[in-house]
Scaffold this motif. Structure first.
Motif, PDB file in Angstrom:
ATOM      1  N   UNK A  86       0.840  -1.210   0.000  1.00 42.49           N
ATOM      2  CA  UNK A  86       0.000   0.000   0.000  1.00 42.49           C
ATOM      3  C   UNK A  86       0.872   1.257   0.000  1.00 42.49           C
ATOM      4  N   UNK A  87       2.020   1.161  -0.643  1.00 45.87           N
ATOM      5  CA  UNK A  87       2.978   2.274  -0.674  1.00 45.87           C
ATOM      6  C   UNK A  87       2.423   3.514  -1.355  1.00 45.87           C
ATOM      7  N   UNK A  88       1.418   3.333  -2.227  1.00 46.22           N
ATOM      8  CA  UNK A  88       0.864   4.468  -2.969  1.00 46.22           C
ATOM      9  C   UNK A  88      -0.163   5.258  -2.169  1.00 46.22           C
ATOM     10  N   UNK A  89      -0.548   4.778  -0.997  1.00 43.87           N
ATOM     11  CA  UNK A  89      -1.559   5.490  -0.202  1.00 43.87           C
ATOM     12  C   UNK A  89      -1.180   5.586   1.270  1.00 43.87           C
ATOM     13  N   UNK A  90       0.096   5.403   1.586  1.00 40.40           N
ATOM     14  CA  UNK A  90       0.568   5.529   2.961  1.00 40.40           C
ATOM     15  C   UNK A  90       1.816   6.397   3.004  1.00 40.40           C
ATOM     16  N   UNK A  91       2.089   6.954   4.183  1.00 42.39           N
ATOM     17  CA  UNK A  91       3.271   7.782   4.376  1.00 42.39           C
ATOM     18  C   UNK A  91       4.389   7.014   5.054  1.00 42.39           C
ATOM     19  N   UNK A  92       5.480   7.713   5.304  1.00 46.46           N
ATOM     20  CA  UNK A  92       6.666   7.056   5.862  1.00 46.46           C
ATOM     21  C   UNK A  92       6.457   6.592   7.301  1.00 46.46           C
ATOM     22  N   UNK A 204      -6.157   5.438  11.761  1.00 50.83           N
ATOM     23  CA  UNK A 204      -6.377   5.570  10.330  1.00 50.83           C
ATOM     24  C   UNK A 204      -5.568   6.663   9.663  1.00 50.83           C
ATOM     25  N   UNK A 205      -4.649   7.295  10.405  1.00 50.81           N
ATOM     26  CA  UNK A 205      -3.842   8.390   9.842  1.00 50.81           C
ATOM     27  C   UNK A 205      -2.615   7.828   9.131  1.00 50.81           C
ATOM     28  N   UNK A 206      -2.841   6.932   8.182  1.00 49.57           N
ATOM     29  CA  UNK A 206      -1.739   6.178   7.590  1.00 49.57           C
ATOM     30  C   UNK A 206      -0.957   6.962   6.545  1.00 49.57           C
ATOM     31  N   UNK A 207      -1.408   8.155   6.209  1.00 50.89           N
ATOM     32  CA  UNK A 207      -0.654   8.977   5.256  1.00 50.89           C
ATOM     33  C   UNK A 207       0.370   9.879   5.944  1.00 50.89           C
ATOM     34  N   UNK A 208       0.456   9.819   7.257  1.00 47.33           N
ATOM     35  CA  UNK A 208       1.370  10.684   8.002  1.00 47.33           C
ATOM     36  C   UNK A 208       2.821  10.344   7.670  1.00 47.33           C
ATOM     37  N   UNK A 209       3.660  11.362   7.754  1.00 50.22           N
ATOM     38  CA  UNK A 209       5.087  11.183   7.528  1.00 50.22           C
ATOM     39  C   UNK A 209       5.807  11.024   8.866  1.00 50.22           C
ATOM     40  N   UNK A 210       6.967  10.403   8.814  1.00 51.96           N
ATOM     41  CA  UNK A 210       7.727  10.159  10.036  1.00 51.96           C
ATOM     42  C   UNK A 210       8.131  11.459  10.723  1.00 51.96           C
ATOM     43  N   UNK A 211       8.478  12.490   9.939  1.00 47.89           N
ATOM     44  CA  UNK A 211       8.872  13.743  10.583  1.00 47.89           C
ATOM     45  C   UNK A 211       7.683  14.441  11.239  1.00 47.89           C
ATOM     46  N   UNK A 212       6.469  14.197  10.730  1.00 47.07           N
ATOM     47  CA  UNK A 212       5.277  14.724  11.401  1.00 47.07           C
ATOM     48  C   UNK A 212       5.077  14.046  12.751  1.00 47.07           C
ATOM     49  N   UNK A 213       5.349  12.757  12.806  1.00 48.05           N
ATOM     50  CA  UNK A 213       5.272  12.029  14.069  1.00 48.05           C
ATOM     51  C   UNK A 213       6.266  12.587  15.072  1.00 48.05           C
ATOM     52  N   UNK A 214       7.507  12.764  14.642  1.00 51.71           N
ATOM     53  CA  UNK A 214       8.542  13.273  15.542  1.00 51.71           C
ATOM     54  C   UNK A 214       8.191  14.679  16.018  1.00 51.71           C
ATOM     55  N   UNK A 215       7.687  15.519  15.114  1.00 58.67           N
ATOM     56  CA  UNK A 215       7.282  16.872  15.487  1.00 58.67           C
ATOM     57  C   UNK A 215       6.204  16.838  16.561  1.00 58.67           C
ATOM     58  N   UNK A 216       5.221  15.979  16.394  1.00 55.10           N
ATOM     59  CA  UNK A 216       4.134  15.849  17.381  1.00 55.10           C
ATOM     60  C   UNK A 216       4.685  15.402  18.736  1.00 55.10           C
ATOM     61  N   UNK A 217       5.570  14.422  18.730  1.00 55.63           N
ATOM     62  CA  UNK A 217       6.098  13.909  19.986  1.00 55.63           C
ATOM     63  C   UNK A 217       6.940  14.948  20.718  1.00 55.63           C
ATOM     64  N   UNK A 218       7.646  15.768  19.972  1.00 57.47           N
ATOM     65  CA  UNK A 218       8.445  16.826  20.595  1.00 57.47           C
ATOM     66  C   UNK A 218       7.556  17.920  21.172  1.00 57.47           C
ATOM     67  N   UNK A 219       6.600  18.358  20.379  1.00 54.43           N
ATOM     68  CA  UNK A 219       5.801  19.530  20.749  1.00 54.43           C
ATOM     69  C   UNK A 219       4.661  19.204  21.705  1.00 54.43           C
TER      70      UNK A 219
END
Length: 265
Positions: A86-92, A204-219
């Motif tokens: 599902x690489x075409x509809x998911x993020x990193x 269900x937020x499977x399009x999120x990017x890894x850097x968005x995850x890290x940003x959320x965890x930091x902030x």
């Protein structure tokens, strides 16, 4: 003092690489060459040089080409693969979630598969006394994408997402570009990173990017992520044809290209 080197690494290499078309019509982005060296081969060679023993590559688009080009061993590196259809509809972030068993096994390096960089960037990560750290570089005038804001104590305090990073020059010397090369400790992976990845997928937020995850965890969750400043090192994140041209200029005086596949042992 140099910390213990993580023995494992995860490389996220599943994406379509749409902005690099037509180069990626047949070739996956991690195998696009910079002056004759595939992006992924450069990363593997650097990981081997700093003492990593095992790498897990998350593959999707043109996965067979990546598996053929890298094999099950690359030099002394053992290579494992995780596949996503599902690489075409998911993020990193989804790709990183697929590697959660690797992340739960101990300290780990996490790399995006489109970064061409000098070996010393990994050495800077290793040398940091902070258990969780990201490689960062000075902000260039034409830099695009996510940038990070550093606190006075040298930790990443926030992300500037989805804008031209040059638009934040008012922050001056406190603003840097993330290189998408990270080192995480086993406790942080177990108690913070993997649970957050589980939350992303179950919500269900499977399009999120890894850097968005890290940003959320930091902030929002108080993740303490140090910054390994790679001021004098060459590197380039390659998302577009223009990025590729820039990378070739930056690395035009490289050592001879590494293009041969390392056969299984």
């Amino acid at each position: 003092m140099t910390r213990n080197v993580p023995k494992s690494a995860v490389i996220l290499a599943a994406g379509l690489g749409a902005r690099l078309r037509p180069l990626t019509d047949l070739c996956p982005k991690p195998l696009v060459e910079v002056n004759g060296t595939p992006i992924l081969h450069n990363a593997l060679r650097n990981l081997e040089a700093v003492g990593v023993e095992e790498v897990t590559i998350v593959v999707g688009y043109r996965k067979d080409a990546i598996q053929y080009a890298c094999g099950r061993r690359f030099g002394e590196l053992k290579i494992n693969y995780l596949e996503t259809s599902v690489f075409d509809c998911t993020g990193s972030a989804f790709s990183l979630w697929l590697a959660r068993d690797v992340l739960l096994a101990g300290d780990c390096l996490v790399l995006e598969g489109d970064v061409f960089f000098e070996q010393d960037a990994l050495r800077y990560l290793m040398a940091s006394e902070v258990p969780d750290v990201a490689a960062v570089a000075p902000l260039g005038e034409l830099t695009q994408g996510a940038a990070v804001l550093l606190s006075d104590s040298g930790f990443i305090s926030g992300f500037c997402m989805s804008k031209a990073a040059a638009g934040f020059v008012a922050e001056g010397p406190r603003l840097f570009k993330t290189m998408n090369l990270l080192r995480f400790s086993a406790p942080t992976l177990k108690t913070t990173i993997v649970p957050a990845l589980d939350d992303i997928v179950t919500s269900g937020a499977i399009r999120a990017y890894a850097d968005e995850l890290v940003a959320y965890l930091i902030e929002k969750r108080g993740l303490q992520l140090g910054a390994a400043r790679c001021k004098d090192l060459r590197w380039c994140g390659i998302d577009s044809v223009e990025d590729l041209r820039i990378a070739e200029l930056i690395f035009q005086r490289r050592s001879p290209p590494l293009t041969s596949r390392q056969d299984d042992k």
